[in-house]
Design an enzyme around this catalytic site. Structure first.
Site, PDB file in Angstrom:
ATOM      1  N   PRO A  10       0.787  -1.230   0.000  1.00 23.95           N
ATOM      2  CA  PRO A  10       0.000   0.000   0.000  1.00 23.95           C
ATOM      3  C   PRO A  10       0.821   1.283   0.000  1.00 23.95           C
ATOM      4  O   PRO A  10       1.822   1.397   0.716  1.00 23.95           O
ATOM      5  CB  PRO A  10      -0.828  -0.104   1.294  1.00 23.95           C
ATOM      6  CG  PRO A  10      -0.145  -1.123   2.121  1.00 23.95           C
ATOM      7  CD  PRO A  10       0.510  -2.069   1.161  1.00 23.95           C
ATOM      8  N   ASN A  11       0.368   2.206  -0.831  1.00 24.89           N
ATOM      9  CA  ASN A  11       0.895   3.570  -0.943  1.00 24.89           C
ATOM     10  C   ASN A  11       2.235   3.668  -1.658  1.00 24.89           C
ATOM     11  O   ASN A  11       2.712   4.778  -1.901  1.00 24.89           O
ATOM     12  CB  ASN A  11       0.976   4.249   0.440  1.00 24.89           C
ATOM     13  CG  ASN A  11      -0.388   4.404   1.067  1.00 24.89           C
ATOM     14  OD1 ASN A  11      -1.294   4.946   0.431  1.00 24.89           O
ATOM     15  ND2 ASN A  11      -0.571   3.914   2.272  1.00 24.89           N
ATOM     16  N   ARG A  18       5.833  12.176  -2.993  1.00 22.26           N
ATOM     17  CA  ARG A  18       5.656  12.748  -1.648  1.00 22.26           C
ATOM     18  C   ARG A  18       6.736  12.228  -0.717  1.00 22.26           C
ATOM     19  O   ARG A  18       7.325  11.185  -0.974  1.00 22.26           O
ATOM     20  CB  ARG A  18       4.294  12.326  -1.053  1.00 22.26           C
ATOM     21  CG  ARG A  18       3.119  12.600  -1.929  1.00 22.26           C
ATOM     22  CD  ARG A  18       2.220  13.676  -1.321  1.00 22.26           C
ATOM     23  NE  ARG A  18       1.255  14.141  -2.317  1.00 22.26           N
ATOM     24  CZ  ARG A  18       0.105  13.547  -2.601  1.00 22.26           C
ATOM     25  NH1 ARG A  18      -0.255  12.490  -1.918  1.00 22.26           N
ATOM     26  NH2 ARG A  18      -0.700  14.006  -3.523  1.00 22.26           N
ATOM     27  N   TYR A  23      11.549   8.678   1.702  1.00 23.92           N
ATOM     28  CA  TYR A  23      11.522   7.586   0.723  1.00 23.92           C
ATOM     29  C   TYR A  23      12.307   7.862  -0.557  1.00 23.92           C
ATOM     30  O   TYR A  23      12.332   7.025  -1.458  1.00 23.92           O
ATOM     31  CB  TYR A  23      10.074   7.238   0.371  1.00 23.92           C
ATOM     32  CG  TYR A  23       9.279   6.746   1.560  1.00 23.92           C
ATOM     33  CD1 TYR A  23       9.661   5.593   2.237  1.00 23.92           C
ATOM     34  CD2 TYR A  23       8.159   7.440   2.018  1.00 23.92           C
ATOM     35  CE1 TYR A  23       8.957   5.141   3.331  1.00 23.92           C
ATOM     36  CE2 TYR A  23       7.435   6.987   3.110  1.00 23.92           C
ATOM     37  CZ  TYR A  23       7.835   5.841   3.767  1.00 23.92           C
ATOM     38  OH  TYR A  23       7.136   5.386   4.851  1.00 23.92           O
ATOM     39  N   ASN A  74       8.018  -5.678  -0.663  1.00 24.29           N
ATOM     40  CA  ASN A  74       7.870  -4.528   0.232  1.00 24.29           C
ATOM     41  C   ASN A  74       6.387  -4.447   0.568  1.00 24.29           C
ATOM     42  O   ASN A  74       5.587  -3.949  -0.235  1.00 24.29           O
ATOM     43  CB  ASN A  74       8.357  -3.225  -0.418  1.00 24.29           C
ATOM     44  CG  ASN A  74       8.342  -2.078   0.587  1.00 24.29           C
ATOM     45  OD1 ASN A  74       7.722  -2.178   1.651  1.00 24.29           O
ATOM     46  ND2 ASN A  74       9.007  -0.982   0.260  1.00 24.29           N
ATOM     47  N   ALA A  77       2.937  -0.824   4.956  1.00 23.78           N
ATOM     48  CA  ALA A  77       2.430  -0.848   6.332  1.00 23.78           C
ATOM     49  C   ALA A  77       1.863  -2.214   6.733  1.00 23.78           C
ATOM     50  O   ALA A  77       1.793  -2.530   7.925  1.00 23.78           O
ATOM     51  CB  ALA A  77       1.371   0.235   6.503  1.00 23.78           C
ATOM     52  N   GLU A  98      12.111  -9.859   2.359  1.00 24.36           N
ATOM     53  CA  GLU A  98      11.393  -8.663   2.820  1.00 24.36           C
ATOM     54  C   GLU A  98      12.298  -7.451   2.596  1.00 24.36           C
ATOM     55  O   GLU A  98      13.460  -7.470   2.995  1.00 24.36           O
ATOM     56  CB  GLU A  98      11.078  -8.815   4.318  1.00 24.36           C
ATOM     57  CG  GLU A  98      10.461  -7.576   4.947  1.00 24.36           C
ATOM     58  CD  GLU A  98      10.269  -7.737   6.464  1.00 24.36           C
ATOM     59  OE1 GLU A  98      10.495  -8.838   7.008  1.00 24.36           O
ATOM     60  OE2 GLU A  98       9.905  -6.725   7.101  1.00 24.36           O
ATOM     61  N   HIS A 100      12.636  -3.006   2.720  1.00 18.04           N
ATOM     62  CA  HIS A 100      12.108  -1.680   3.058  1.00 18.04           C
ATOM     63  C   HIS A 100      13.082  -0.623   2.588  1.00 18.04           C
ATOM     64  O   HIS A 100      14.307  -0.802   2.683  1.00 18.04           O
ATOM     65  CB  HIS A 100      11.883  -1.545   4.570  1.00 18.04           C
ATOM     66  CG  HIS A 100      10.891  -2.535   5.071  1.00 18.04           C
ATOM     67  ND1 HIS A 100       9.547  -2.409   4.837  1.00 18.04           N
ATOM     68  CD2 HIS A 100      11.058  -3.694   5.742  1.00 18.04           C
ATOM     69  CE1 HIS A 100       8.923  -3.444   5.362  1.00 18.04           C
ATOM     70  NE2 HIS A 100       9.821  -4.252   5.918  1.00 18.04           N
ATOM     71  N   LEU A 101      12.526   0.457   2.122  1.00 16.61           N
ATOM     72  CA  LEU A 101      13.351   1.597   1.709  1.00 16.61           C
ATOM     73  C   LEU A 101      14.001   2.242   2.929  1.00 16.61           C
ATOM     74  O   LEU A 101      15.192   2.539   2.937  1.00 16.61           O
ATOM     75  CB  LEU A 101      12.463   2.636   1.002  1.00 16.61           C
ATOM     76  CG  LEU A 101      11.802   2.167  -0.288  1.00 16.61           C
ATOM     77  CD1 LEU A 101      10.464   2.859  -0.473  1.00 16.61           C
ATOM     78  CD2 LEU A 101      12.711   2.411  -1.460  1.00 16.61           C
ATOM     79  N   SER A 102      13.186   2.465   3.945  1.00 12.75           N
ATOM     80  CA  SER A 102      13.657   3.179   5.134  1.00 12.75           C
ATOM     81  C   SER A 102      14.147   2.194   6.193  1.00 12.75           C
ATOM     82  O   SER A 102      13.802   1.001   6.155  1.00 12.75           O
ATOM     83  CB  SER A 102      12.511   4.030   5.712  1.00 12.75           C
ATOM     84  OG  SER A 102      11.429   3.209   6.113  1.00 12.75           O
ATOM     85  N   ARG A 107      12.627   4.542  13.119  1.00 15.65           N
ATOM     86  CA  ARG A 107      11.397   5.334  12.973  1.00 15.65           C
ATOM     87  C   ARG A 107      10.448   5.061  14.149  1.00 15.65           C
ATOM     88  O   ARG A 107      10.873   4.650  15.210  1.00 15.65           O
ATOM     89  CB  ARG A 107      10.767   5.013  11.613  1.00 15.65           C
ATOM     90  CG  ARG A 107      11.722   5.337  10.440  1.00 15.65           C
ATOM     91  CD  ARG A 107      11.085   5.086   9.102  1.00 15.65           C
ATOM     92  NE  ARG A 107       9.928   5.964   8.904  1.00 15.65           N
ATOM     93  CZ  ARG A 107       9.024   5.785   7.927  1.00 15.65           C
ATOM     94  NH1 ARG A 107       9.169   4.792   7.074  1.00 15.65           N
ATOM     95  NH2 ARG A 107       8.001   6.612   7.804  1.00 15.65           N
ATOM     96  N   ARG A 111       6.629   0.753  13.857  1.00 16.15           N
ATOM     97  CA  ARG A 111       7.266   0.163  12.665  1.00 16.15           C
ATOM     98  C   ARG A 111       8.382  -0.812  13.031  1.00 16.15           C
ATOM     99  O   ARG A 111       9.023  -1.399  12.153  1.00 16.15           O
ATOM    100  CB  ARG A 111       7.849   1.263  11.765  1.00 16.15           C
ATOM    101  CG  ARG A 111       6.817   2.184  11.178  1.00 16.15           C
ATOM    102  CD  ARG A 111       7.441   3.156  10.183  1.00 16.15           C
ATOM    103  NE  ARG A 111       6.635   4.345  10.031  1.00 16.15           N
ATOM    104  CZ  ARG A 111       5.574   4.458   9.225  1.00 16.15           C
ATOM    105  NH1 ARG A 111       5.202   3.445   8.456  1.00 16.15           N
ATOM    106  NH2 ARG A 111       4.884   5.578   9.162  1.00 16.15           N
TER     107      ARG A 111
HETATM  108  O1  CA2 Z   1      10.404   1.802   4.246  1.00 18.71           O
HETATM  109  C1  CA2 Z   1       9.590   1.132   3.623  1.00 18.71           C
HETATM  110  O2  CA2 Z   1       9.829   0.647   2.511  1.00 18.71           O
HETATM  111  C2  CA2 Z   1       8.175   0.920   4.182  1.00 18.71           C
HETATM  112  O3  CA2 Z   1       7.763  -0.395   3.829  1.00 18.71           O
HETATM  113  C3  CA2 Z   1       7.293   1.962   3.525  1.00 18.71           C
HETATM  114  C4  CA2 Z   1       5.871   1.949   4.064  1.00 18.71           C
HETATM  115  C5  CA2 Z   1       5.867   2.029   5.581  1.00 18.71           C
HETATM  116  O4  CA2 Z   1       4.542   1.910   6.065  1.00 18.71           O
HETATM  117  C6  CA2 Z   1       6.727   0.952   6.213  1.00 18.71           C
HETATM  118  O5  CA2 Z   1       6.713   1.126   7.602  1.00 18.71           O
HETATM  119  C7  CA2 Z   1       8.139   1.040   5.701  1.00 18.71           C
HETATM  120  C8  CA2 Z   1       5.097   3.159   3.514  1.00 18.71           C
HETATM  121  C9  CA2 Z   1       5.011   3.188   2.028  1.00 18.71           C
HETATM  122  C10 CA2 Z   1       4.353   4.482   1.652  1.00 18.71           C
HETATM  123  O6  CA2 Z   1       5.140   5.078   0.661  1.00 18.71           O
HETATM  124  C11 CA2 Z   1       4.934   6.403   0.425  1.00 18.71           C
HETATM  125  C12 CA2 Z   1       5.757   6.961  -0.515  1.00 18.71           C
HETATM  126  C13 CA2 Z   1       5.647   8.293  -0.792  1.00 18.71           C
HETATM  127  C14 CA2 Z   1       4.695   9.058  -0.154  1.00 18.71           C
HETATM  128  C15 CA2 Z   1       3.860   8.490   0.790  1.00 18.71           C
HETATM  129  C16 CA2 Z   1       3.980   7.152   1.073  1.00 18.71           C
END
Ligand code: CA2
Length: 148
Positions: A10-11, A18, A23, A74, A77, A98, A100-102, A107, A111
């Site tokens: 998701p997202n 954004r 990210y 990935n 959430a 698995e 994750h970018l961050s 954080r 998370r």
């Molecule tokens: O760090 C990651 O890759 C996450 O999987 C990204 C998820 C977050 O909920 C995880 O805790 C860590 C969020 C992805 C949403 O990506 C966005 C990108 C740009 C703007 C808003 C959201």
């Protein structure tokens, strides 16, 4: 391993538009292009997908397990909440990395836990979009080797 599914939750379709400080500025399409090239060079085909829906991700993980494709996931959430994704990974037998970018551990507290890490082949996080490239390398290197 001739086929790898790259599944995004998701997202992640918003990537690059954004929150660049968290990210980065690359879009999902940028990441897809780079991975496709790297996989092609290794003689591997990539299926690259994104969904905002938990059940769709479950279906895709099951599909990958059925056909023996490796998975770079990935889960966004859903990582922190989804027993359904955990069961899909464990039950399908798919080899899942698995990503994750961050660095989720640097954080918010919510998370810090992952529902899926324990049933994944490995976890890579905190390297921005490079996490995907590292996961691809890991999946290719680990293909056919038992879990350690
Ligand atoms: O760090 C990651 O890759 C996450 O999987 C990204 C998820 C977050 O909920 C995880 O805790 C860590 C969020 C992805 C949403 O990506 C966005 C990108 C740009 C703007 C808003 C959201």
């Amino acid at each position: 391993m001739k086929l790898i599914h790259v599944l995004n939750g998701p997202n992640l379709n918003l990537l690059g538009t954004r929150e660049p400080s968290v990210y980065g500025r690359e879009t999902l399409a940028d990441i897809e292009g780079r991975l496709r090239q790297a996989a092609g060079a290794a003689g591997v085909e990539i299926i690259f997908r994104q969904s905002n829906h938990e059940g769709v991700l479950v279906d895709w993980i099951q599909e990958a397990g059925r056909i023996g494709a490796g998975v770079i996931l990935n889960a966004g959430a859903y990582t922190h909440t989804s027993i359904a994704l955990r069961d899909a990974i464990a039950g399908s037998g798919a080899h899942v990395i698995e990503v994750h970018l961050s660095n989720v551990h640097a954080r918010e507290h919510f998370r810090h836990s992952s529902m899926i890490s324990a049933v994944c082949r490995g976890v890579i996080l905190g390297f921005g979009s490079l996490s995907y490239d590292l996961a691809l390398q890991g999946l290719l290197a680990a293909a056919g080797k038992p879990k350690s």
